[in-house]
Design an enzyme around this catalytic site. Structure first.
Site, mmCIF file in Angstrom:
data_model
loop_
_atom_site.group_PDB
_atom_site.id
_atom_site.type_symbol
_atom_site.label_atom_id
_atom_site.label_comp_id
_atom_site.label_asym_id
_atom_site.label_seq_id
_atom_site.Cartn_x
_atom_site.Cartn_y
_atom_site.Cartn_z
ATOM 1 N N ASP A 158 -77.986 79.844 28.214
ATOM 2 C CA ASP A 158 -77.769 78.775 27.240
ATOM 3 C C ASP A 158 -79.108 78.099 26.951
ATOM 4 O O ASP A 158 -79.729 77.535 27.855
ATOM 5 C CB ASP A 158 -76.756 77.785 27.829
ATOM 6 C CG ASP A 158 -76.363 76.710 26.834
ATOM 7 O OD1 ASP A 158 -76.842 76.754 25.683
ATOM 8 O OD2 ASP A 158 -75.597 75.818 27.222
ATOM 9 N N ASP A 177 -76.994 79.794 20.271
ATOM 10 C CA ASP A 177 -77.902 79.564 21.407
ATOM 11 C C ASP A 177 -77.309 79.946 22.769
ATOM 12 O O ASP A 177 -77.750 79.461 23.791
ATOM 13 C CB ASP A 177 -78.352 78.100 21.430
ATOM 14 C CG ASP A 177 -77.217 77.149 21.758
ATOM 15 O OD1 ASP A 177 -76.051 77.521 21.555
ATOM 16 O OD2 ASP A 177 -77.509 76.037 22.228
ATOM 17 N N GLU A 178 -76.310 80.818 22.754
ATOM 18 C CA GLU A 178 -75.639 81.174 24.013
ATOM 19 C C GLU A 178 -75.296 82.652 24.052
ATOM 20 O O GLU A 178 -74.850 83.207 23.054
ATOM 21 C CB GLU A 178 -74.286 80.473 24.080
ATOM 22 C CG GLU A 178 -74.253 79.149 24.729
ATOM 23 C CD GLU A 178 -72.841 78.596 24.596
ATOM 24 O OE1 GLU A 178 -71.942 79.098 25.301
ATOM 25 O OE2 GLU A 178 -72.644 77.701 23.762
#
Ligand SMILES: [Mg+2]
Length: 361
Positions: free
Chosen positions: A11, A108-109
């Site tokens: 993350d 973003d993960e």
């Protein structure tokens, strides 16, 4: 020998704000607040606050007016989606160079199944190496969770941030989660937490030990079971390396509520062009076109139409959106937000890859 399964959840920390910092090093360490909507007005909402800004109590989804009161000295920036997409794909590419078993879950993960890589190194060591790689190659910091399944890896990556590395050894899944409030359990959310609270269940440990019949009665047989499994740190869902894009959308929040018909139609055309561009890049055709309208009293409506044949053409999207607009919008009614969405996709070429059913989590 390593773990039977070893899953990472990666993350990126304060992603939008961190990207802004990377492209403009003069901002380093300053409170940065990236704003959705209009950065210069009271109307937008915080998309991401840097860690320096979070110290003032600013968090995402907060109205920008409130953020300005808490942290007037912050640098306020508008969201720059293209830039973030670019950084995101660099990170994902970098991860895919390490293993093809990557599932991107948001900008973003990502999850990675590194079970097979354990012959070379232990899971936590691989995680640390990747963190460093991402930092060196992109300038971004990431927090990583290492666990035997996706749910626990996800909870672990959020445990210590930024730049955290949290390892939950096999057998310790339930005890890792035990003391946390139920609202933190992935998939529960504030509503679920409130319903659990009504049952006298406040922590994940209490949920793990709760009467299954009670949970089934309250949440339905499937979800009741699923919740308890999660609370016990059990999850068999696999890392899905290919996932269908379900819809694409574009939106405009207006600086001032607008009823200017010409302007609204221009925006529809502009958004249709953006969407056509994205459809073409992803080699997709869309069959359903929708519009979203938010009025100045915050009432929000959506209207959709399904076309006879799928399209990736800007003019066809804008024609459909314009027709919906004529039905849904009465001239002179001020709008706060206008959006266009395309969905119900088919691929332009023959399917290249098998689709795997995706399970919650
Ligand atoms: Mg993040």
């Amino acid at each position: 020998m390593g773990w039977t399964r070893c899953i990472l959840h990666i993350d990126l920390d304060a992603f939008y704000a961190s990207v802004e910092e990377v492209v403009n090093p003069a901002l380093a360490g300053q409170p940065i607040i990236v704003v959705m909507g209009e950065a210069n007005t009271q109307r937008g909402a915080v998309a991401t606050a840097s860690y320096a800004a979070r110290q003032f109590g600013v968090h995402s989804a907060m109205p920008v007016g409130q953020a300005r009161k808490l942290c007037p000295q912050a640098v306020y920036l508008p969201v720059r989606h293209k830039l973030y997409e670019e950084f995101s794909s660099r990170v994902m590419q970098l991860l895919r160079q390490q293993t093809p078993n990557i599932e991107q879950v948001s900008i973003d993960e990502a999850y990675a199944d590194i079970t097979a890589l354990q012959e070379e190194a232990e899971g936590p060591e691989i995680a640390a190496r990747w963190q460093e790689l991402v930092k060196i190659q992109t300038g971004l910091s990431a927090s990583v969770g290492v666990a035997s399944n996706k749910i626990v890896a996800k909870m672990a990556s959020g445990h210590r941030k930024p730049a955290g590395l949290t390892v939950v050894e096999p057998g310790f899944e339930a005890s890792f989660l035990e003391a946390m409030p139920t609202g933190q359990l992935h998939g529960v959310g504030p509503k679920g937490a409130a319903r659990l609270r009504d049952l006298g269940i406040n922590t994940i440990g209490e949920l793990a030990g709760a009467d299954l019949d009670l949970l089934r009665e309250t949440f339905g047989p499937h979800l009741g079971r699923e919740l308890q499994d999660r609370a016990r740190g059990r999850d068999n869902s696999g890392v899905v390396t290919f996932r269908e894009t379900k819809s694409l959308s574009a939106e405009r929040t207006f600086f001032e509520d607008t009823y200017d018909r010409a302007k609204l139609w221009r925006e529809i055309q502009q958004m249709s062009m953006e969407l056509a561009d994205r459809l073409n890049k992803q080699e997709l055709l869309a069959r359903t076109i929708a519009i979203k309208l938010r009025f100045n009293n915050w009432r929000t409506i959506t209207r959709a139409v399904t076309l006879a044949s799928p399209t990736a053409t800007a003019s066809e999207i804008s024609t459909a959106a314009g027709a919906l607009m004529r039905m849904a919008w009465k001239r002179g009614t001020p709008l706060r937000l206008l959006g266009v969405r395309v969905s119900n996709f088919s691929e332009t070429s023959a399917p290249r890859q098998l689709l795997f059913p995706y399970k919650l989590g």
